[in-house]
Motif scaffolding. Structure first.
Motif, PDB file in Angstrom:
ATOM      1  N   SER A   1      -2.395 -32.453  18.013  1.00  0.00           N
ATOM      2  CA  SER A   1      -3.351 -32.957  16.858  1.00  0.00           C
ATOM      3  C   SER A   1      -2.204 -32.797  15.680  1.00  0.00           C
ATOM      4  N   GLY A   2      -1.810 -31.654  15.442  1.00  0.00           N
ATOM      5  CA  GLY A   2      -1.273 -31.457  14.514  1.00  0.00           C
ATOM      6  C   GLY A   2      -2.465 -30.212  13.086  1.00  0.00           C
ATOM      7  N   GLU A   3      -2.990 -30.568  13.687  1.00  0.00           N
ATOM      8  CA  GLU A   3      -4.220 -29.299  13.354  1.00  0.00           C
ATOM      9  C   GLU A   3      -3.657 -27.884  13.182  1.00  0.00           C
ATOM     10  N   LYS A   4      -3.812 -26.995  11.588  1.00  0.00           N
ATOM     11  CA  LYS A   4      -3.752 -25.856  11.221  1.00  0.00           C
ATOM     12  C   LYS A   4      -4.688 -24.971  11.671  1.00  0.00           C
ATOM     13  N   LYS A   5      -4.591 -23.675  11.867  1.00  0.00           N
ATOM     14  CA  LYS A   5      -5.600 -23.213  12.122  1.00  0.00           C
ATOM     15  C   LYS A   5      -5.409 -21.843  12.172  1.00  0.00           C
ATOM     16  N   HIS A   6      -6.160 -20.230  12.037  1.00  0.00           N
ATOM     17  CA  HIS A   6      -5.979 -19.468  12.193  1.00  0.00           C
ATOM     18  C   HIS A   6      -6.410 -18.179  13.921  1.00  0.00           C
ATOM     19  N   TRP A   7      -4.985 -18.524  14.008  1.00  0.00           N
ATOM     20  CA  TRP A   7      -6.454 -18.166  15.952  1.00  0.00           C
ATOM     21  C   TRP A   7      -5.728 -17.055  16.190  1.00  0.00           C
ATOM     22  N   LEU A   8      -6.568 -16.328  17.325  1.00  0.00           N
ATOM     23  CA  LEU A   8      -6.435 -15.045  17.676  1.00  0.00           C
ATOM     24  C   LEU A   8      -6.224 -15.318  19.116  1.00  0.00           C
ATOM     25  N   VAL A   9      -5.353 -15.206  19.529  1.00  0.00           N
ATOM     26  CA  VAL A   9      -4.629 -14.955  20.901  1.00  0.00           C
ATOM     27  C   VAL A   9      -4.972 -13.787  21.577  1.00  0.00           C
ATOM     28  N   GLU A  10      -5.558 -13.799  22.811  1.00  0.00           N
ATOM     29  CA  GLU A  10      -5.447 -12.745  23.849  1.00  0.00           C
ATOM     30  C   GLU A  10      -4.388 -12.460  25.095  1.00  0.00           C
ATOM     31  N   GLY A  11      -4.060 -11.504  24.885  1.00  0.00           N
ATOM     32  CA  GLY A  11      -2.604 -10.908  25.826  1.00  0.00           C
ATOM     33  C   GLY A  11      -3.479 -10.092  26.612  1.00  0.00           C
ATOM     34  N   ALA A  12      -2.959  -9.805  28.131  1.00  0.00           N
ATOM     35  CA  ALA A  12      -2.795  -8.787  28.766  1.00  0.00           C
ATOM     36  C   ALA A  12      -3.070  -7.531  28.520  1.00  0.00           C
ATOM     37  N   SER A  13      -3.246  -6.586  29.106  1.00  0.00           N
ATOM     38  CA  SER A  13      -2.890  -5.206  28.769  1.00  0.00           C
ATOM     39  C   SER A  13      -1.600  -4.493  27.967  1.00  0.00           C
ATOM     40  N   THR A  14      -1.144  -3.550  27.694  1.00  0.00           N
ATOM     41  CA  THR A  14      -0.198  -3.217  27.414  1.00  0.00           C
ATOM     42  C   THR A  14       0.159  -2.595  28.607  1.00  0.00           C
ATOM     43  N   SER A  15       0.229  -2.381  29.643  1.00  0.00           N
ATOM     44  CA  SER A  15       1.179  -1.657  31.119  1.00  0.00           C
ATOM     45  C   SER A  15       1.439  -3.184  31.818  1.00  0.00           C
ATOM     46  N   ILE A  16       0.193  -3.707  32.039  1.00  0.00           N
ATOM     47  CA  ILE A  16       0.580  -5.326  32.445  1.00  0.00           C
ATOM     48  C   ILE A  16       2.599  -6.494  31.366  1.00  0.00           C
ATOM     49  N   LEU A  17       1.750  -6.042  30.545  1.00  0.00           N
ATOM     50  CA  LEU A  17       2.788  -6.697  29.364  1.00  0.00           C
ATOM     51  C   LEU A  17       3.982  -6.022  29.395  1.00  0.00           C
ATOM     52  N   ASN A  18       4.077  -5.152  29.416  1.00  0.00           N
ATOM     53  CA  ASN A  18       6.017  -4.016  29.392  1.00  0.00           C
ATOM     54  C   ASN A  18       6.368  -3.840  30.789  1.00  0.00           C
ATOM     55  N   ARG A  19       5.362  -4.338  32.113  1.00  0.00           N
ATOM     56  CA  ARG A  19       6.216  -4.703  32.736  1.00  0.00           C
ATOM     57  C   ARG A  19       6.488  -6.643  32.867  1.00  0.00           C
ATOM     58  N   ALA A  20       6.717  -6.972  32.251  1.00  0.00           N
ATOM     59  CA  ALA A  20       6.182  -8.170  32.162  1.00  0.00           C
ATOM     60  C   ALA A  20       7.653  -8.532  30.852  1.00  0.00           C
ATOM     61  N   GLY A  21       8.577  -7.394  30.655  1.00  0.00           N
ATOM     62  CA  GLY A  21       9.106  -7.537  29.311  1.00  0.00           C
ATOM     63  C   GLY A  21       8.986  -6.846  28.117  1.00  0.00           C
ATOM     64  N   TRP A  22       7.501  -7.210  27.873  1.00  0.00           N
ATOM     65  CA  TRP A  22       7.545  -6.935  26.952  1.00  0.00           C
ATOM     66  C   TRP A  22       7.852  -5.595  25.646  1.00  0.00           C
ATOM     67  N   LYS A  23       7.984  -5.273  24.234  1.00  0.00           N
ATOM     68  CA  LYS A  23       7.871  -3.944  23.398  1.00  0.00           C
ATOM     69  C   LYS A  23       7.014  -4.110  22.138  1.00  0.00           C
ATOM     70  N   PHE A  24       6.755  -2.650  22.485  1.00  0.00           N
ATOM     71  CA  PHE A  24       5.373  -2.485  21.178  1.00  0.00           C
ATOM     72  C   PHE A  24       5.460  -3.481  19.476  1.00  0.00           C
ATOM     73  N   ASN A  25       6.466  -3.065  19.628  1.00  0.00           N
ATOM     74  CA  ASN A  25       7.643  -4.080  18.517  1.00  0.00           C
ATOM     75  C   ASN A  25       8.086  -5.025  18.871  1.00  0.00           C
ATOM     76  N   MET A  26       8.498  -6.081  19.495  1.00  0.00           N
ATOM     77  CA  MET A  26       8.620  -6.913  18.970  1.00  0.00           C
ATOM     78  C   MET A  26       7.833  -8.435  18.841  1.00  0.00           C
ATOM     79  N   LEU A  27       7.416  -8.082  18.179  1.00  0.00           N
ATOM     80  CA  LEU A  27       6.635  -9.227  17.005  1.00  0.00           C
ATOM     81  C   LEU A  27       5.862  -8.284  15.733  1.00  0.00           C
ATOM     82  N   LYS A  28       6.151  -8.660  14.596  1.00  0.00           N
ATOM     83  CA  LYS A  28       5.891  -8.379  13.975  1.00  0.00           C
ATOM     84  C   LYS A  28       5.427  -9.704  12.516  1.00  0.00           C
TER      85      LYS A  28
END
Length: 138
Positions: A67-94
């Protein structure tokens, strides 16, 4: 009297083993608020990244790829333990990082969604764990 002491010890040991062998009950809220049969791609800039339990959250000023529509989004992820196992790191986004996410939006149309996949600016892709399901769009 001696038998009573042995019985008490045996009973306590049996109860302890029984309690320890009970599988944990996993409680979790439903994904019912999200339209899980619908997926959309958003590209934008991270404004906040919360690495907290019970769920990780990404705030994103994003543009819907269709749509090209711009908005401020809140995106919910899994728990920290699930994301750690999927390769995420606590400091990977800023704040300021450019990302693309594939999400299932809220049913009520508000700018919030369940994460399916995150793609960083360098092209690396990260899933949100098996419970949320995979991205089915490119």
């Amino acid at each position: 009297m001696r038998h009573r002491g042995l019985f008490t010890s045996f009973a306590a040991a049996t109860i302890a083993v029984g309690v320890l062998s009970i599988p944990p009950v996993l409680a979790h809220h439903s994904f019912a608020p999200y339209e899980t049969t619908l997926q959309m791609k958003l590209s934008g800039v991270v404004t906040d990244f919360k690495w907290v339990n019970p769920h990780v959250y990404i705030e994103l000023d994003g543009t819907d790829s269709k749509s090209g529509e711009k908005k401020h989004w809140l995106v919910e992820g899994a728990s920290t333990s699930i994301l750690n196992r999927a390769g995420w790191k606590f400091n990977m986004l800023k704040p300021g990082d450019r990302v693309t996410v594939i999400v299932s939006p809220l049913r009520n149309g508000e700018a919030a969604a369940l994460l399916k996949q995150l793609t960083l600016a360098d092209g690396k892709k990260y899933g949100n764990g098996a419970v949320a399901g995979p991205a089915t769009i490119e």
